[in-house]
Scaffold this active site. Structure first.
Site, short mmCIF file in Angstrom:
data_model
loop_
_atom_site.label_atom_id
_atom_site.label_comp_id
_atom_site.label_asym_id
_atom_site.label_seq_id
_atom_site.Cartn_x
_atom_site.Cartn_y
_atom_site.Cartn_z
N SER A 37 0.84 -1.18 0.00
CA SER A 37 0.00 0.00 0.00
C SER A 37 0.89 1.25 0.00
O SER A 37 1.69 1.44 -0.91
CB SER A 37 -0.96 -0.04 1.19
OG SER A 37 -2.01 0.87 1.03
N ASP A 90 -9.83 -3.55 -5.60
CA ASP A 90 -9.25 -2.75 -4.53
C ASP A 90 -9.73 -1.30 -4.63
O ASP A 90 -9.43 -0.61 -5.59
CB ASP A 90 -7.73 -2.79 -4.65
CG ASP A 90 -7.01 -2.14 -3.46
OD1 ASP A 90 -7.67 -1.43 -2.69
OD2 ASP A 90 -5.80 -2.35 -3.34
N HIS A 124 -7.91 -5.01 -1.66
CA HIS A 124 -6.70 -4.50 -1.01
C HIS A 124 -6.05 -5.54 -0.09
O HIS A 124 -4.83 -5.58 0.02
CB HIS A 124 -7.06 -3.25 -0.21
CG HIS A 124 -5.89 -2.39 0.15
ND1 HIS A 124 -5.15 -1.72 -0.80
CD2 HIS A 124 -5.32 -2.09 1.34
CE1 HIS A 124 -4.20 -1.03 -0.21
NE2 HIS A 124 -4.27 -1.24 1.09
#
Length: 708
Positions: free
Chosen positions: A553, A639, A674
């Site tokens: 991320s 995501d 995600h």
């Protein structure tokens, strides 16, 4: 090793993304993006239904997946071995320590071979278990399944629960009857997954996501009615703010907590009077953050007000909670960062971090006496676990280190005695004495000391030849705990050193550590990480081209920036769901996270300075004609946080621009978001890919596969 990688990469021709230049000008600067077409114009629909993805984009992503498989497919045996090892360290029928609440004790558990949790309870004083939610049964007909929240009603008759079945973080809430085991007809969709029951158990509060996937509205749902009949309780007007719910310490209120990365504001709903409008605690002030805990008619407020950079705790009367009435209880102490506070009827508990090590401080509210719970390892993790009950002297907390599996304790705050309730079991065996955890300091470009937590086998020889995985994050004030992770042992047992770089942008050394790694100071995070790599080389733990960088991320953005700025240090880079297209994302105010992210990164729409700052480091915009290490980027099609096209564009530009090194690979999970694959064992498959890549990058994958 480079020759092996080159031969394998040359064996299969990598995909070549067509260039379709798209140009725009902002603040007098023209940007040309050759791969903007990889963003599906109907991306919002893709989050709900991945099948509607544009066919050209799908074909490209699948070609990238095939290319990655062609390069890493020979590690299939190794990956299976890694999965077997990691699974062997999981107690498959594991269960949480039951948490008491009234007549029952509630718990979560797994069955042998189960992918998903079960939720249940038992009589408080012992007796038969009763399972109300079986995650494996609920996931049976789903390609993806992840629980959100699960909360029993105050009268213990009902269980509100939520689940995401796409990976896009749209959670649907349902209500289950404990006696019948059946769900009501009620269905509340497009929520963030959380819920808070009213005191009469006839309704609950929840947050609904808007069309841009932002949690902006608080609604109340009455049991037995349709969602269309729900009552809007509160709506946040600032698109840069997110809104969430939780119960207050005493259970008296539903707390509406709103804010961005710099400012916060809270409102209270009296759960005995759910029709009453929310009560504002203290009006928002830019740069002031606060969170409340309640005890009778008194609030205990954790805040950074009055320049308390590392936070302090103040008190205020419930009926007059505005800033003017805040009175210091625990004053600000520079360098002692208060992470959070828990309140019980007779005690205040706060979790602090100083010198990058945590401790729990307990205050007797009657006498004002304080004492601490701390441990003496060189690096460790410590956290409180909360409680359903307010009127108790029992505090539950968890401790672990990079060598010591998690331990759960019940601590009597009045008697100052502790009882070990659970020690994480490693079925395949684990002896902490076989491993060593330590901490060293790196000196960054500006003379600042950056902590590095290290884990290695006791037989490790510091001769500069060891492969090393260096993990980093460094954003949003998130600290990286030096906690136990059994999966890492699969690398450490193969001779790897596992290192965590506690770089600026996190709060590992206090809130100021975070402020020194954001916005115009963001590059400190990247320089710190590179400094950690160099320090580990200088300390003879490893050497150049023996290090694999790893982050996800915003940590994936770190990986992209480091690949651009100091790629020569690394044999490989793993960037999971990497936030690498920072400028384009921060310019798109329709994306779910963009307006709330402006305080973290800057607003390049309004500010030329912010535009130029982001442009100067954004990994996608700074890909250069130079050699790069081998890179594995991992994405999730659904995501909503880091959209799939960011890593896709990055890999396309890298491959078209770089002059040597590599190869660079993209693996997109076409059915997840995600968090990657759902299910505790399916997730191991993705970790095995990361570890196989790391072993491959340093030339150990073939040796290990032969050894298998």
């Amino acid at each position: 090793m480079t020759e092996i990688l080159d031969k394998q990469a040359a064996a299969v021709k990598p995909p070549e993304a067509p260039r379709r230049p798209h140009s725009f000008t902002r603040h007098g600067i023209t940007i040309t993006d050759d791969y903007a077409w990889l963003k599906d114009p109907s991306w919002q629909e893709v989050l709900h239904d991945p099948a509607v993805l544009d066919p050209d984009i799908r074909a490209y992503l699948e070609a990238e997946n095939n290319y990655t498989e062609s390069l890493l497919g020979h590690t299939a045996t190794l990956q299976k071995k890694l999965v077997a090892e990691m699974r062997g360290r999981i107690k498959e029928d594991d269960s949480s320590v039951p948490s008491p609440d009234g007549p029952y004790a509630y718990f979560r558990k797994f069955r042998e071979g189960g992918q998903h949790e079960m939720f249940g309870r038992m009589p408080r004083d012992g007796g038969d278990e009763h399972i109300v939610l079986d995650g494996d049964a609920l996931a049976k007909d789903q390609d993806y399944f992840k629980f959100g929240d699960s909360r029993h009603s105050w009268d213990h008759r009902l269980q509100a629960w939520s689940a995401d079945t796409k990976g896009s973080e749209y959670f649907a809430i349902r209500i289950r009857d404990w006696q019948t085991g059946e769900d009501f007809d009620d269905l509340v969709e497009d929520t963030d997954g959380g819920m808070v029951w009213s005191a009469d158990c006839k309704s609950f509060f929840y947050v609904k996501l808007d069309e841009n996937h932002r949690p902006m509205q608080v609604w109340r749902h009455r049991l037995g009615t349709a969602q269309a009949d729900d009552i809007l309780v509160y709506e946040e007007q600032d698109p840069g703010w997110f809104t969430h719910l939780h119960e207050s310490s005493s259970g008296r209120f539903c707390v509406i907590a709103g804010g961005d990365h710099e400012t916060s504001e809270q409102r209270l709903i009296d759960l005995k009077n759910p029709d009453a409008p929310p009560r504002l605690v203290a009006a928002r002030e830019k740069g002031v953050q606060y969170s409340i805990a309640d005890r009778g008619e008194e609030l205990f407020i954790l805040t950074n007000a009055d320049n308390a950079i590392d936070f302090k705790i103040v008190t205020a009367p419930l009926t007059a909670a505005e800033r003017a009435n805040w009175r210091d209880l625990i004053g600000h102490r520079p360098g002692v960062y208060i992470l959070g506070h828990d309140l019980y009827s007779g005690h205040l508990v706060r979790l602090e971090r100083a010198h990058a090590l945590p401790s729990i401080i307990i205050r007797d509210l009657a006498t004002g006496d304080e004492h601490a719970i701390a441990f003496d390892e060189a690096a460790y993790s410590l956290d409180t676990m909360g409680s359903y009950e307010f009127d108790t002297t029992n505090l539950r907390f968890a401790y672990s280190s990079m060598t010591t599996p998690s331990e759960v304790y019940d601590y009597d705050m009045a008697k100052r005695t502790r009882v070990l309730r659970k020690r994480q079991e490693i079925p395949s065996g684990h002896n902490p004495a076989d491993y060593v955890t330590t901490r060293i300091m790196a000196i960054s470009h500006d003379g600042v000391e950056v902590p590095i937590s290290l884990l290695h086998h006791r037989d490790f020889k510091r001769d500069g030849n060891a492969p090393l995985l260096l993990y980093g994050y460094g954003s949003y004030g998130h600290a990286m705990p030096a906690s136990f992770n059994a999966n890492r042992l699969s690398l450490v047992d193969r001779g790897f050193v596992y290192a965590i770089a506690h770089i600026r942008g996190g709060t590992d050394k206090g809130w100021g550590w975070y402020l020194d790694g954001k916005r115009e100071k963001k590059t400190n995070s990247f320089d710190d990480f590179a400094a950690c790599a160099r320090a580990l080389i200088e300390a003879n733990y490893t050497s150049e081209k023996r290090i694999v960088g790893h982050g996800g991320s915003a940590g994936g953005m770190l990986m992209g920036a480091v690949a651009n700025r100091a790629g020569e240090l690394f044999a490989g880079i793993v960037a999971e769901v990497p936030f690498v297209d920072v400028l384009n994302t921060m310019l798109d105010d329709t994306l779910p996270l963009t307006p709330p992210e402006w305080p973290e990164w800057g607003n390049p729409i309004e500010s030329e300075k912010d535009f130029r700052t982001i442009l100067s480091y954004s990994p996608y915009d700074n890909v250069a004609a130079k050699a790069y290490p081998a890179i594995l980027a991992m994405a999730g099609l659904t995501d909503p946080r880091v959209t799939y096209w960011e890593p896709a564009k990055w890999i396309a530009r890298l491959r078209a621009t770089m002059t040597g090194g590599g190869p660079v690979m993209l693996r997109t999970n076409m059915g997840a978001g995600h968090g990657g694959a759902s299910g505790r064992f399916n997730r191991l498959d993705e970790i095995a890919i990361v570890y196989a890549f790391a072993l491959w990058a340093v030339g150990l994958a073939e040796v290990d596969a032969i050894g298998a």
